[in-house]
Scaffold this motif. Structure first.
Motif, PDB file in Angstrom:
ATOM      1  N   ASN A 492       0.821  -1.206   0.000  1.00  0.00           N
ATOM      2  CA  ASN A 492       0.000   0.000   0.000  1.00  0.00           C
ATOM      3  C   ASN A 492       0.864   1.269   0.000  1.00  0.00           C
ATOM      4  N   GLU A 548      -7.040   2.206   8.058  1.00  0.00           N
ATOM      5  CA  GLU A 548      -7.282   1.772   6.680  1.00  0.00           C
ATOM      6  C   GLU A 548      -6.029   1.166   6.069  1.00  0.00           C
ATOM      7  N   SER A 549      -4.878   1.845   6.227  1.00  0.00           N
ATOM      8  CA  SER A 549      -3.620   1.326   5.670  1.00  0.00           C
ATOM      9  C   SER A 549      -3.230   0.018   6.341  1.00  0.00           C
ATOM     10  N   GLN A 551      -5.163  -2.280   7.516  1.00  0.00           N
ATOM     11  CA  GLN A 551      -5.970  -3.373   6.992  1.00  0.00           C
ATOM     12  C   GLN A 551      -5.449  -3.836   5.635  1.00  0.00           C
TER      13      GLN A 551
END
Length: 620
Positions: A492, A548-549, A551
């Motif tokens: 990511n 979020e990152s 996950q």
């Protein structure tokens, strides 16, 4: 590169062997500070390094001989000019020729001085570069325990300030010493030829000049080393404070730090002041003795001229040559002080160059099985850090990890979790017990081969002062840009890397300062993914990421861990629920192990930690 590495290795071997026996230096990583040099002997390591360049040395010596000869030829030409031109014994043609010879000597002196400066300066720069390379290469072999005993900031100061002194010694001081020695010896020979009786009177006083040099030299030797230590303190302090400037200003400690720095600088100044006083006293005494002797000789010479024993040109040449000899002898006193400082700097570098790593490959390392399996075995391991020998970090620790298994290590702070990673990568060896990788004891294998089978993601992403591409491919230098982007995508990190001004060519600043903490961590994860090693070591790898990152990265890690052995250190227990096994450490011992469900039901330490974290999370 191979040829360059070989040359560096040979330089290290030559320097190391030459310094052996010159002073009492402990070669272990926990060595006591070396004794101060009692002589100029430590400089032999420097001259041995210079000996690798015989062509440049020969050209420098030839230039020195030419300049010394030209310098002494000038007084002789003055004798001829005074006796013949001013004595009315020569016509205009002879006078012109005499001055033409003098101009030719001056031109030779100028070109010879330029050549001497070039070759001597070249040797100084080259020798310092070789020593720095050799020292750095040896430092890269040292295990972490070496840097617990030796401050990296202080080592950095040695690599800069001490090598700068050695550069001065090799590139300037030695040249001045040789030039003045040649000038002094040649000048004394010319003086003996011009006026033997007057010269013998000067030579009788030489022991009076040497005595204060020896007396003060012994005192200067001791304080020169102290002076270099104080300079190193300044560099270490500046580095420490500047690297923590946000903390300094956040707590309003600017005034206090300025005061602390003032104390460090003042100690440096006071030590330097003592050295300056001693050198000043030595120089003044020697100059008084030398020029006083020349004045007495000139007095006698003037009487001899008045009596017609010698000519006016002879006494003029005698005075000029005597001045050159006096200047050379006086300069040698200052040169000796510089050489003593150089000896102190060389001894400090010799400590770094001669340090031997505790963790090293055996003479005949045992090869690891191929292809790699990824099994790890800890059997009755007890380990204490060298800096804390009274407190065991691990006690009678045993653990068998099967190939492809994911094992999470949890426990309170100080339980010994990070110690396991330090031992697996063989940064340390346990005092008791054995650790095996694919059935091979770590102590019998080459540490480089061991570490090549592992990929580490530390708790805080460590980046280097380089561009993004070099940071990403640090664990796999031959990776293509396509492979780099694949790893960045999985971690990511692709989006923000593509948004950088020059993409992968963007310089990230010192320690990756242009990136946020979470971005730095994702680059570190991508670097580990790109390494594609059979064993993954994840030290709270997602701790710096937002929800979020985290996950997205966790999904990438889950896919990657399927075919690899993975050790996960976790403080946030939600990240290790899916681990095959969870090992609970407390006080360096295994107190529980099992799956998340089993440990939660057992009601032990893991259950209490999980209850605290999950309830806090739900409350938030």
């Amino acid at each position: 590169m191979d040829g360059q590495t070989t040359e560096i290795d040979e330089t290290a071997d030559d320097i190391g062997s030459d310094t052996a026996g010159l002073q009492e230096i402990e070669t272990s990583e926990t060595a006591e500070p070396v004794k101060k040099p009692r002589s100029l002997a430590p400089l032999r390591m420097v001259y041995r390094a210079a000996g690798k360049y015989p062509s440049q040395i020969c050209l420098a010596l030839l230039s020195l001989v030419i300049t010394a000869a030209a310098t002494l030829a000038i007084p002789w030409r003055f004798k001829v000019i005074i006796d013949e031109a001013f004595g009315g014994l020569a016509g205009p043609a002879e006078i012109g020729q005499a001055f033409q010879y003098l101009l030719m000597i001056v031109v030779i002196l100028g070109f010879g001085t330029a050549a001497r400066f070039y070759f001597v300066s070249w040797i100084g720069e080259r020798v310092v570069a070789d020593i720095r390379l050799s020292v750095q290469q040896n430092l890269l072999r040292m295990s972490p325990s070496f840097y617990e005993e030796n401050s990296p900031k202080e080592i950095s100061s040695r690599m800069t300030s001490d090598t700068a002194i050695i550069e001065t010694v090799v590139g300037t001081t030695v040249s001045v010493a040789l030039r003045n020695t040649l000038t002094g010896i040649g000048g004394i020979a010319l003086l003996l030829y011009l006026a033997p009786t007057l010269t013998l009177g000067l030579l009788i006083g030489i022991p009076m000049v040497i005595a204060p040099i020896v007396f003060f030299g012994r005192k200067i030797r001791a304080i020169s080393r102290d002076s270099q230590d104080r300079v190193a303190d300044v560099g270490a302090y500046v580095s420490e404070v500047l690297s923590a400037m946000k903390i300094v200003q956040s707590f309003g400690q600017e005034t206090r730090e300025a005061g602390r720095f003032g104390d460090v600088v003042e100690r440096t100044f006071q030590t330097a002041r003592k050295r300056i006083i001693l050198r000043s006293a030595m120089t003044s005494i020697v100059i008084v003795l030398i020029f006083g002797g020349i004045t007495m000789a000139m007095w006698r010479g003037a009487l001899a001229v008045s009596e017609g024993v010698i000519s006016g040109g002879t006494i003029a040449a005698f005075v000029l040559t005597g001045g050159l000899v006096a200047g050379a002898m006086g300069s040698l006193t200052e040169v000796y002080g510089d050489l003593l400082r150089g000896a102190g700097a060389a001894s400090r570098l010799a400590e770094l160059l001669e340090a031997k790593p505790i963790i090293a490959a055996p003479d005949r390392p045992e090869s690891l099985p191929s292809p790699p399996r990824g099994s790890l075995s800890f059997r009755n391991v007890t380990f204490r850090y060298p800096a804390r020998p009274e407190t065991p970090a691990l006690k009678d620790f045993s653990l068998e990890i099967e190939p492809g298994e994911t094992v999470a290590i949890v426990g309170p702070s100080g339980a010994g979790k990070s110690t396991l990673f330090q031992l697996v990568e063989r940064f340390y060896d346990p005092q008791v017990g054995t650790i095996r990788l694919d059935g091979v004891p770590l102590t019998k294998a080459d540490p480089a081969e061991l570490r090549a089978r592992m990929a580490l993601v530390p708790q805080v992403g460590v980046l280097f002062s380089a561009n993004a591409r070099d940071n990403l491919r640090y664990g796999r230098w031959d990776a293509s840009d396509e492979q780099i982007w694949d790893a960045a995508r999985a971690a990511n990190a692709e989006k923000f890397l593509r948004e950088l001004p020059q993409g992968l060519d963007t310089y990230l600043g010192e320690g990756g300062a242009q990136l946020s903490g979470g971005q730095q961590q994702r680059v570190a994860i991508a670097r580990a993914l790109l390494r594609d090693a059979p064993i993954l070591l994840l030290d709270e790898a997602t701790s710096a990421l937002d929800a979020e990152s985290e996950q997205l990265v966790q999904q990438a890690l889950d896919a990657l861990m399927k075919d690899r052995t993975t050790l996960v250190i976790a403080h946030r227990l939600a990240t290790v629920r899916a681990a095959d096994r969870i090992i609970v450490l407390d006080g360096g011992e295994v107190v529980e192990q099992g799956t998340h469900a089993e440990l939660s039901a057992a009601g032990g330490l893991y259950a209490r930690l999980a209850s605290l974290q999950f309830s806090a999370s739900e409350a938030a």
